[in-house]
Design a protein around this motif. Structure first.
Motif, mmCIF file in Angstrom:
data_model
loop_
_atom_site.group_PDB
_atom_site.id
_atom_site.type_symbol
_atom_site.label_atom_id
_atom_site.label_comp_id
_atom_site.label_asym_id
_atom_site.label_seq_id
_atom_site.Cartn_x
_atom_site.Cartn_y
_atom_site.Cartn_z
ATOM 1 N N GLU A 120 85.482 62.933 43.539
ATOM 2 C CA GLU A 120 85.204 63.284 44.913
ATOM 3 C C GLU A 120 85.979 64.084 45.710
ATOM 4 O OE1 GLU A 120 85.341 58.628 45.282
ATOM 5 O OE2 GLU A 120 83.761 58.801 46.651
ATOM 6 N N GLY A 121 87.124 64.335 45.253
ATOM 7 C CA GLY A 121 88.122 65.242 45.691
ATOM 8 C C GLY A 121 88.798 64.805 46.896
ATOM 9 N N THR A 122 88.766 63.687 47.508
ATOM 10 C CA THR A 122 89.320 63.259 48.599
ATOM 11 C C THR A 122 89.214 61.714 48.731
ATOM 12 O OG1 THR A 122 89.457 63.369 50.860
ATOM 13 C CG2 THR A 122 87.243 63.230 49.997
ATOM 14 N N CYS A 123 89.903 61.068 49.395
ATOM 15 C CA CYS A 123 90.017 59.530 49.567
ATOM 16 C C CYS A 123 88.882 59.031 50.539
ATOM 17 C CB CYS A 123 91.297 58.951 49.933
ATOM 18 S SG CYS A 123 92.771 59.331 48.753
ATOM 19 N N ILE A 124 88.068 58.014 49.947
ATOM 20 C CA ILE A 124 87.112 57.368 50.617
ATOM 21 C C ILE A 124 87.520 55.684 51.053
ATOM 22 C CG2 ILE A 124 84.519 57.050 50.847
ATOM 23 C CD1 ILE A 124 85.263 60.070 50.392
ATOM 24 N N ASN A 125 87.134 55.424 52.322
ATOM 25 C CA ASN A 125 87.525 54.107 52.536
ATOM 26 C C ASN A 125 86.824 52.830 51.890
ATOM 27 O OD1 ASN A 125 84.945 53.805 53.298
ATOM 28 N ND2 ASN A 125 85.421 53.519 55.543
ATOM 29 N N ASN A 126 86.485 53.247 50.697
ATOM 30 C CA ASN A 126 86.176 52.143 49.770
ATOM 31 C C ASN A 126 84.680 51.306 50.118
ATOM 32 O OD1 ASN A 126 87.316 49.195 47.772
ATOM 33 N ND2 ASN A 126 86.806 51.115 46.839
ATOM 34 N N THR A 127 84.114 51.789 50.926
ATOM 35 C CA THR A 127 82.873 51.325 51.167
ATOM 36 C C THR A 127 81.567 51.981 50.522
ATOM 37 O OG1 THR A 127 82.548 52.774 53.302
ATOM 38 C CG2 THR A 127 83.657 50.607 53.447
ATOM 39 N N SER A 128 82.006 53.056 50.127
ATOM 40 C CA SER A 128 81.043 54.044 49.682
ATOM 41 C C SER A 128 81.530 54.995 48.552
ATOM 42 C CB SER A 128 80.011 55.016 50.471
ATOM 43 O OG SER A 128 81.256 55.585 51.223
ATOM 44 N N VAL A 129 80.558 55.554 47.797
ATOM 45 C CA VAL A 129 81.125 56.774 46.922
ATOM 46 C C VAL A 129 80.239 58.056 47.362
ATOM 47 C CG1 VAL A 129 81.118 57.600 44.448
ATOM 48 C CG2 VAL A 129 80.964 55.096 44.849
ATOM 49 N N MET A 130 81.025 59.043 47.636
ATOM 50 C CA MET A 130 80.457 60.444 48.113
ATOM 51 C C MET A 130 80.377 61.322 46.788
ATOM 52 S SD MET A 130 82.176 60.605 51.883
ATOM 53 C CE MET A 130 80.562 61.370 52.622
ATOM 54 N N MET A 131 79.713 62.480 47.285
ATOM 55 C CA MET A 131 79.340 63.449 46.196
ATOM 56 C C MET A 131 80.578 63.729 45.284
ATOM 57 S SD MET A 131 77.640 67.533 46.855
ATOM 58 C CE MET A 131 79.366 67.990 47.005
ATOM 59 N N PHE A 132 80.065 63.721 43.758
ATOM 60 C CA PHE A 132 81.113 64.102 42.583
ATOM 61 C C PHE A 132 80.869 65.707 42.533
ATOM 62 C CE2 PHE A 132 82.394 60.233 42.578
ATOM 63 C CZ PHE A 132 81.960 59.317 41.221
ATOM 64 N N LYS A 133 82.086 66.338 42.441
ATOM 65 C CA LYS A 133 82.030 67.730 42.120
ATOM 66 C C LYS A 133 81.773 67.747 40.623
ATOM 67 C CE LYS A 133 84.014 68.922 46.166
ATOM 68 N NZ LYS A 133 84.172 67.520 46.668
ATOM 69 N N LEU A 169 75.002 60.876 49.267
ATOM 70 C CA LEU A 169 74.853 62.478 48.754
ATOM 71 C C LEU A 169 75.920 63.532 49.469
ATOM 72 C CD1 LEU A 169 71.188 62.591 48.407
ATOM 73 C CD2 LEU A 169 72.786 62.185 46.748
ATOM 74 N N TRP A 170 76.391 62.828 50.648
ATOM 75 C CA TRP A 170 77.370 63.856 51.416
ATOM 76 C C TRP A 170 78.533 64.203 50.429
ATOM 77 C CZ3 TRP A 170 75.147 65.290 55.480
ATOM 78 C CH2 TRP A 170 74.105 64.932 56.192
ATOM 79 N N ASP A 171 78.986 65.375 50.872
ATOM 80 C CA ASP A 171 79.994 65.942 50.343
ATOM 81 C C ASP A 171 81.359 65.509 51.057
ATOM 82 O OD1 ASP A 171 82.298 67.468 49.106
ATOM 83 O OD2 ASP A 171 81.506 69.345 49.677
ATOM 84 N N GLY A 172 82.339 64.826 50.358
ATOM 85 C CA GLY A 172 83.554 64.538 51.081
ATOM 86 C C GLY A 172 84.510 65.755 51.818
#
Length: 430
Positions: free
Chosen positions: A296-309, A394-397
């Motif tokens: 993901e390249g950045t930290c997400i708040n653990n409610t979702s998974v965003m776009m994988f590079k 599908l959003w990019d982090g």
């Protein structure tokens, strides 16, 4: 020679006994279990006790607020706007049906079509799916941390005393007990296990037979820098990342002395071919540890998974997906790097009640012949989101720090244009 008075002698003896007891408890309950990888179950009892205290505190707040007629803040768990999964064309038709009453297949532009885009814009501003993923998750219950509940105020003497006792325990007992940096010079795996116990981390590992093996790539969703500790306390990994300065740079230099990690200079990160070549060389050597990557390249708040590079999915190595899900009741593990520095974040972690999480090792996955790197990355991401109970976005982090790409805006314009032009062509044929 100095003579000690009876009172002074008593103080010295009590201080010596306290230090001896402290180091004995540290040795018996933390260091020795970390060396042999065993657990006495004390942390689980600690977790269950905290849950009962949290429930009592929450009920006491609600009862006190009701008695004093104070409104209670209730966080929106699933968003503040109820949305139905409908397409652009269906909603445009519904607006036309309830408005002008013209034929639904009219290809011309209708002024009422504007209302759809206005409503979507307002919904995005009020309930942004991207922005809210980078703020701390709100809790319905109070975990005795004033920073996690908007209803924190004076309710009763007992509740205030309990909160004050919690502050003393976290800052005067748990914080000093968790400062064991000198132990990081010893065994690599023991070091991470000590860090896990230092954070009072209660980790449940599932399907450990699927743990990453040498010559592969371990990919996981990313919530916090301690994701590395969570995973490395159950196995060995080679880390990949950019060389940093400050505290993070000190940690990286210490880590590379114990294991051949793959660090890149800032100028090298932009060279995709160089990065891919070094990752490929590492993955092809079966004697080297599996590479740990957070795509993901950045930290997400653990409610979702965003776009994988897609970079780590292009080198053709076996991918070992791992899903990590934290329980925010005991402490928020999310690192909002735009708001907190590393030292401040570590202090917040060290003064939380505990870090509770579950880790699922998914079966290894390989790229199919008909798949490109993006499709393979999305398939792995979907598997992680499904197993961890996270939202698959599908959003990019990278939108956390960048403007929305024009391609996203053009996509909606193309959908609307296709609907108008397509309807016109269908009408011409008829």
């Amino acid at each position: 020679m100095f003579l000690l008075l009876p009172f002074d002698s008593l103080v010295v003896n009590l201080l010596g006994i306290s230090i001896t007891v402290l180091f004995t408890l540290l040795l018996v309950f933390i260091i020795v279990p970390a060396i042999f990888g065993v657990s006495f179950g004390i942390r689980k009892v600690y977790m269950k006790t905290l849950l009962k205290i949290f429930q009592w505190a929450t009920l006491r707040i609600e009862r006190g607020a009701k008695e004093k007629n104070h409104p209670l803040y209730k966080p929106y768990v699933n968003g503040i706007i109820a949305k139905e999964p409908t397409s652009l064309e269906e909603e445009i038709k519904e607006i036309r049906r309830s408005g002008s009453g013209k034929a639904l297949d009219t290809p011309e532009f209708e002024l009422s079509d504007i209302f759809y885009f206005c409503r979507k814009g307002i919904e995005t501003i009020m309930d942004d799916e991207v922005t809210k993923r980078f703020s701390a998750e709100e809790l319905e219950s109070w975990n005795l941390l004033s920073r996690t509940n908007y209803n924190f105020q004076y309710i009763s003497l007992r509740l205030t005393v309990l909160w004050g006792l919690g502050v003393l325990i976290r800052y005067c007992f748990l914080l000093p007990l968790r400062c064991k940096d000198f132990l990081s010079k010893h065994v690599h795996l023991m070091c991470y296990r000590i860090c896990v116990r230092a954070l009072t981390a209660i980790i449940t590992y599932h399907d450990r037979e699927n743990r990453p093996r040498n010559g592969g790539i371990c990919v996981a969703n990313h919530t916090s820098p301690i994701d590395v500790i969570i995973l490395a306390s159950d196995g060995y990994y080679a880390m990949v990342g950019q060389i940093h300065g400050g505290l993070m740079g000190v940690i990286q230099r210490a880590m590379v002395k114990a294991c051949p990690h793959v660090w890149f200079e800032r100028s090298e990160v932009k060279d995709r071919h160089l990065v891919a070549r070094r990752l490929t060389e590492h993955a092809q050597d079966k004697s080297k540890l599996p590479i740990l990557i957070f795509p993901e390249g950045t930290c997400i708040n653990n409610t979702s998974v965003m776009m994988f590079k897609k970079g780590s999915f292009e080198i053709g190595a076996t991918v070992y997906p791992v899903a990590i899900k934290y329980d925010p009741q005991f402490g928020d593990a999310f690192w909002n790097s735009s708001k907190y520095g590393m030292v401040t974040y570590l202090l917040r972690m060290m003064t939380s009640w505990a870090i509770v999480c579950s880790v699922w090792y998914l079966p290894p996955m390989t790229r199919q012949p008909e798949e490109d790197a993006v499709q393979f990355a999305n398939r792995v991401k979907s598997a992680i989101a499904r197993q961890g109970g996270l939202v698959d976005l599908l959003w990019d982090g990278g939108l956390k720090r960048e403007k929305v790409k024009d391609a996203f805006k053009e996509e909606q314009q193309k959908l609307y244009s296709k609907m108008i032009v397509g309807s016109h062509e269908d009408r011409s044929r008829s």
